[in-house]
Design a protein around this motif. Structure first.
Motif, short mmCIF file in Angstrom:
data_model
loop_
_atom_site.label_atom_id
_atom_site.label_comp_id
_atom_site.label_asym_id
_atom_site.label_seq_id
_atom_site.Cartn_x
_atom_site.Cartn_y
_atom_site.Cartn_z
N ASP A 202 7.82 -17.48 -34.82
CA ASP A 202 6.47 -16.94 -34.90
C ASP A 202 6.25 -16.18 -36.21
N LYS B 258 5.11 -25.31 -35.09
CA LYS B 258 6.39 -25.01 -34.46
C LYS B 258 6.86 -26.19 -33.61
N HIS C 164 12.18 -18.05 -30.72
CA HIS C 164 10.72 -18.11 -30.78
C HIS C 164 10.13 -16.97 -31.62
#
Length: 300
Positions: free
Chosen positions: A95, A110, A91
């Motif tokens: 990001d 995403k 993640h």
């Protein structure tokens, strides 16, 4: 231009002064975490100027959070595309890639999940179309690799995971994407130099990469009359998170030294191949493969 260090407009390119030999390092889990790498991979080259080659297009990239996928995402964004990123569970890397795409003035989406799951692949395509307004470029890029010295050491679990990730996922995503692709759209598959020369310790991985070549050529022939082009990119040793997550520290320190250029390649040096194949610059090219591999001569 994106600054490698902080994602701001500026410009620091490490491609030319990147160390020929990287420090010894390992990561415990694939596909690896880019922010833990030393040195950081180079995902865009100093002076790269976008020229709207992909203006108004939407791209979906598997393995899009880091490595080659991140570099492709940023280059596509600089060329005017919105980008959806499939990734497993990295993640923080995702990001950062989203921030980089948005810094180029483009939208990013995403999509965490496992490409071994056909239902997830279908949902990823549907969300891309719904939230970004369509789909023009599919980049199949996600992969795993697990070195084994003997074929007898490749158990069923490893065999299934490697094939399901590296080739089943490509089929699932392409199958889901096809109803949305139109004349002028493209599919780009990441294969490997191991397709052409093999790899004694990566027999299952190299086999999947060979299957990707067959898929690319066959699907290109099937879709040519519809004006949808299908091509591939076969990188050599590229400095991505998969490398320290795959090999022991001493092998990582030697990574890329066997090439004529005597160094690992950078994701930025691969991403421009994807830009070319996704754009109208390659309008008369389908069923072909580009070879950013540091000078190793291979057939095909």
């Amino acid at each position: 231009m994106i600054n490698q260090q902080d994602g701001q407009k500026g410009g620091v390119d490490q491609t030319q002064n990147f160390p020929e030999q990287v420090p010894r390092q390992v990561q415990e889990q694939q596909p690896g975490i880019e922010e833990q790498m030393d040195p950081q991979p180079v995902y865009i080259k100093e002076g790269y100027q976008g020229s709207d080659k992909l203006k108004g297009k939407v791209a979906l990239i598997s393995g899009g959070d880091s490595g080659i996928g991140r570099a492709v995402a940023v280059h596509f964004a600089r060329e005017g595309a919105d980008v959806a990123l499939i990734y497993l569970n990295e993640h923080a890397d995702a990001d950062k890639t989203v921030a980089l795409v948005e810094a180029e003035g483009r939208r990013a989406l995403k999509l965490p999940g496992d490409v071994r799951d056909a239902a997830f692949c279908q949902q990823a395509v549907e969300r891309t179309v719904k939230e970004l307004g369509g789909l023009n470029v599919l980049v199949n890029n996600a992969a795993v690799q697990y070195p084994q010295d003997s074929l007898t050491d490749i158990d069923d679990e490893q065999l299934h995971k490697t094939f399901e990730t590296n080739i089943y996922g490509y089929f699932y995503l392409a199958r889901a994407a096809l109803p949305h692709l139109q004349e002028g759209d493209t599919i780009i598959n990441t294969t490997s130099v191991t397709t052409y020369r093999g790899s004694p310790t990566l027999v299952d991985y190299a086999s999947t990469k060979g299957a990707i070549l067959g898929m690319t050529r066959s699907l290109a022939g099937q879709l040519a009359e519809k004006g949808i082009r299908v091509n591939g990119v076969a990188p050599g040793p590229i400095w991505t998170p998969l490398i320290p997550a795959t090999f022991p520290a001493e092998k990582v320190a030697e990574f890329g030294q066997e090439t004529p250029m005597k160094r690992p390649g950078q994701p930025a040096e691969v991403a421009t191949c994807f830009v070319f194949l996704a754009s109208d610059d390659s309008s008369y090219i389908t069923g072909q493969v580009l070879h950013p591999n540091g000078g190793e001569v291979v057939g095909g």
